[in-house]
Design an enzyme around this catalytic site. Structure first.
Site, mmCIF file in Angstrom:
data_model
loop_
_atom_site.group_PDB
_atom_site.id
_atom_site.type_symbol
_atom_site.label_atom_id
_atom_site.label_comp_id
_atom_site.label_asym_id
_atom_site.label_seq_id
_atom_site.Cartn_x
_atom_site.Cartn_y
_atom_site.Cartn_z
ATOM 1 N N THR A 69 0.822 -1.207 0.000
ATOM 2 C CA THR A 69 0.000 0.000 0.000
ATOM 3 C C THR A 69 0.858 1.260 0.000
ATOM 4 O O THR A 69 0.504 2.278 -0.610
ATOM 5 C CB THR A 69 -0.932 0.007 1.222
ATOM 6 O OG1 THR A 69 -1.776 -1.139 1.174
ATOM 7 C CG2 THR A 69 -1.796 1.265 1.258
ATOM 8 N N THR A 112 1.488 -4.317 4.446
ATOM 9 C CA THR A 112 1.272 -4.599 5.871
ATOM 10 C C THR A 112 0.714 -5.994 6.160
ATOM 11 O O THR A 112 0.864 -6.489 7.276
ATOM 12 C CB THR A 112 0.317 -3.562 6.484
ATOM 13 O OG1 THR A 112 -0.934 -3.585 5.784
ATOM 14 C CG2 THR A 112 0.922 -2.172 6.433
ATOM 15 N N ASP A 113 0.073 -6.632 5.184
ATOM 16 C CA ASP A 113 -0.617 -7.887 5.474
ATOM 17 C C ASP A 113 0.327 -9.001 5.923
ATOM 18 O O ASP A 113 -0.036 -9.830 6.758
ATOM 19 C CB ASP A 113 -1.442 -8.355 4.267
ATOM 20 C CG ASP A 113 -2.657 -7.476 4.030
ATOM 21 O OD1 ASP A 113 -3.076 -6.783 4.966
ATOM 22 O OD2 ASP A 113 -3.184 -7.488 2.902
ATOM 23 N N SER A 127 1.804 -7.588 -0.428
ATOM 24 C CA SER A 127 2.608 -8.412 0.484
ATOM 25 C C SER A 127 2.156 -9.863 0.577
ATOM 26 O O SER A 127 2.948 -10.734 0.929
ATOM 27 C CB SER A 127 2.644 -7.786 1.878
ATOM 28 O OG SER A 127 1.383 -7.826 2.500
#
Length: 322
Positions: A13, A89-90, A56
């Site tokens: 992101t 971030t995942d 990610s």
């Protein structure tokens, strides 16, 4: 004298652009485009390595190791003060801990990302990236291992976890807290990990699966993992590390075939401990040869088990007590 930071970008992101219908294209921006907007002081020099441009969840063990090698290549330059890796971030917490376990260098290595895209109102892209660069240049983070910087806070890779799907305060370390903060470009550290372990990969990183335990769970997924010759399983147990009794036969069969199994707890705090004696309890599993996963969450235990399997011919259960 200028401080030099290598910025390695992998997508996510933090590097996304808005496309049709308001959706985001993850990893569309380059590191040069991001760094140019951070308004850094003149005494910091950024070297950008545009390594990957991926969401990610597309980053697997092979790509994590690719990132590791890119970091180690940058660290060959003794003038580099530290490393910053931008990441979606995942799966950020997983990559961070993998790097923490496999890179042996005292200089700061910082992983960051964002919950909002660069063009969103109130975006956290530039503050997270700018703060990460300041952390990467500060010797107070020497010998700490990999850290995650998010929303002005510094977290240890060992315990950090994504806790909110979209809020700017997206990461926490339940029960342990953050290591420090960045306030007006000043890095302050209040605590440091006592132990930092690293392991040298000597084999290909194997498949390790996570299987949840819950009321009435069967051994179906354990049997499937065994049939597919998976090398390791992390059982996300409940409480002190219990599994459903209907899973035990499958667990025993997997152990008999040489599979390494670690049991963790789904609780946010506390550790696995052989407190009870009944079928499927942590004590019962330990007696059968399951490794107790202490206070690891299932994702971190998976990363650690995979790294250990790739680093040693046999695994000492004591490694999970670190």
């Amino acid at each position: 004298m200028k401080k030099k930071v290598s910025l390695i970008t992998t997508g996510g992101t933090i590097a996304s652009k808005t496309i049709e219908n308001g959706l985001l294209s993850s990893g569309a921006l380059t590191g040069d485009e991001l760094a140019a907007l951070c308004q850094l002081p003149d005494d910091i020099e950024i070297r950008v390595i545009n390594l990957l441009q991926l969401p990610s969840m597309h980053i697997d063990f092979g790509k994590m190791d690719y990132i590791r090698k890119a970091i180690e290549k940058e660290l060959l330059d003794e003038t580099v003060s530290g490393i910053v890796v931008t990441h979606g971030t995942d799966s950020l917490e997983e990559t961070a801990y993998f790097l923490d376990l496999t890179i042996n260098d005292p200089r700061p290595i910082v992983i960051t990302g964002s919950q909002r895209s660069p063009h969103d109102v109130g975006t956290d892209v530039y503050s997270n990236l700018r703060n990460s660069i300041f952390v990467a240049t500060d010797t107070i983070l020497s010998d700490v291992g990999v850290v995650v910087v998010f929303n002005e806070r510094i977290y240890s890779a060992r315990y950090v976890k994504k806790v909110h799907a979209s809020n700017l305060q997206g990461f926490e370390s339940f029960g342990y807290g953050y290591l420090g903060i960045i306030d007006n470009d000043v890095v302050s550290v209040y605590q440091k990990p006592i132990i930092h372990e690293t392991h040298q990969l000597i084999k290909e990183i194997p498949r390790v699966e996570i299987i949840k335990c819950y009321s009435g769970a069967t051994g179906m997924f354990i049997d499937a993992a065994t049939q597919h010759q998976v090398e390791g399983i992390v059982l996300e147990g409940v409480g002190r590390g219990q599994a459903a009794p209907s899973m035990v036969d499958s667990i025993q069969n997997a152990l008999n075939k040489g599979m390494k199994i670690v049991v963790t707890t789904s609780a946010e705090e506390g550790k696995v401990y052989p407190a009870y004696s009944y079928l499927g309890s942590a004590h019962d599993l330990l007696e059968r040869g399951v490794i107790l996963g202490e206070d690891y969450d299932s994702k971190k235990a998976r990363i650690k088990l995979a790294v250990l399997l790739a680093s040693y011919e046999d695994i000492d259960p004591e490694y999970f007590k670190k």
